[in-house]
Design a protein around this motif. Structure first.
Motif, short mmCIF file in Angstrom:
data_model
loop_
_atom_site.label_atom_id
_atom_site.label_comp_id
_atom_site.label_asym_id
_atom_site.label_seq_id
_atom_site.Cartn_x
_atom_site.Cartn_y
_atom_site.Cartn_z
N TRP A 96 0.83 -1.21 0.00
CA TRP A 96 0.00 0.00 0.00
C TRP A 96 0.86 1.25 0.00
N GLU A 100 1.00 4.08 -2.92
CA GLU A 100 0.59 5.44 -2.54
C GLU A 100 1.69 6.47 -2.79
N GLN A 115 2.29 10.65 7.27
CA GLN A 115 1.13 10.89 6.39
C GLN A 115 0.43 9.58 6.06
N LEU A 119 -3.45 8.19 6.82
CA LEU A 119 -4.34 7.56 5.84
C LEU A 119 -4.90 6.23 6.37
N LEU A 120 -4.04 5.46 7.00
CA LEU A 120 -4.49 4.19 7.60
C LEU A 120 -5.53 4.46 8.69
N LYS A 122 -7.51 6.98 9.03
CA LYS A 122 -8.76 7.52 8.48
C LYS A 122 -9.58 6.47 7.75
N GLY A 123 -9.02 5.28 7.52
CA GLY A 123 -9.76 4.23 6.85
C GLY A 123 -9.63 4.25 5.34
N HIS A 124 -8.58 4.86 4.82
CA HIS A 124 -8.36 4.96 3.38
C HIS A 124 -8.15 3.58 2.75
N PHE A 125 -7.67 2.60 3.53
CA PHE A 125 -7.38 1.27 2.99
C PHE A 125 -8.35 0.22 3.54
N THR A 127 -11.70 -0.89 6.50
CA THR A 127 -11.97 -0.90 7.94
C THR A 127 -11.02 -1.83 8.70
N GLN A 130 -7.98 0.14 9.29
CA GLN A 130 -8.26 1.17 10.28
C GLN A 130 -8.27 0.57 11.69
#
Length: 172
Positions: A96, A100, A115, A119-120, A122-125, A127, A130
């Motif tokens: 990832w 990215e 950064q 992202l992790l 915030k749930g970008h990849f 739940t 996260q």
């Protein structure tokens, strides 16, 4: 209730308790947890723990032994399904990060790692990532704040508060 009936009641309760203890299944097997990290996953875990609480003028999480605390907590206190999810997410993180940022995790700066952690978180990849990040962050903070260095030098923890000084003169 007279005295003899109390005595009989206590005797009956003792026998009932003893009977339940004797009939308890003592042949229960100790199920060993399945958390086994590869060398790459272990290095990745150390890198992310070091990114959460980095080294500075004071020792960071890695130098205080927090990775072993995190691994022990994951192995002993989390179910096998949570362990496998955490391990899966941990093994996917380098890929990832590569997709990215366009370069390997080992060549990343501290700002890029930070950064990516956001992202992790915030749930970008997904739940699962996260939740794994939340677990890692919580265990890292718990492990760091319970180290002897932090407790003694920053939180003024005393193992046995109060002191005995036998050389103090007694006032008359």
């Amino acid at each position: 209730m007279n005295f003899s009936s109390r005595r009989d009641w206590i005797k009956g309760m003792a026998l009932a308790t003893l009977g339940s203890v004797v009939s308890y299944n003592l042949s229960a097997k100790n199920t060993e947890s399945a958390l086994v990290l590869s060398a790459i996953d272990d290095a990745s875990l150390n890198l992310w723990i070091g990114s959460i609480i980095p080294e500075s003028k004071i020792p960071g999480a890695v130098s205080l032994g927090v990775p072993s605390f995190v691994k022990t907590m994951l192995k002993d206190c989390y179910e096998a399904s949570a362990q496998s999810t955490f391990q899966t997410v941990l093994s996917q993180i380098p890929g990832w990060f590569q997709s990215e940022n366009g370069h390997a995790l080992s060549a990343a700066s501290a700002a890029e790692k930070e950064q990516f952690l956001f992202l992790l978180e915030k749930g970008h990849f997904g739940t699962d990532a996260q939740k794994a990040m939340s677990t890692l962050k919580g265990l890292t903070i718990q492990g760091y704040t319970s180290t002897e260095y932090v407790l003694v030098n920053h939180l003024n923890y005393q193992m046995a508060p109060g002191f005995w000084n036998p050389c103090v003169p007694v006032k008359k």
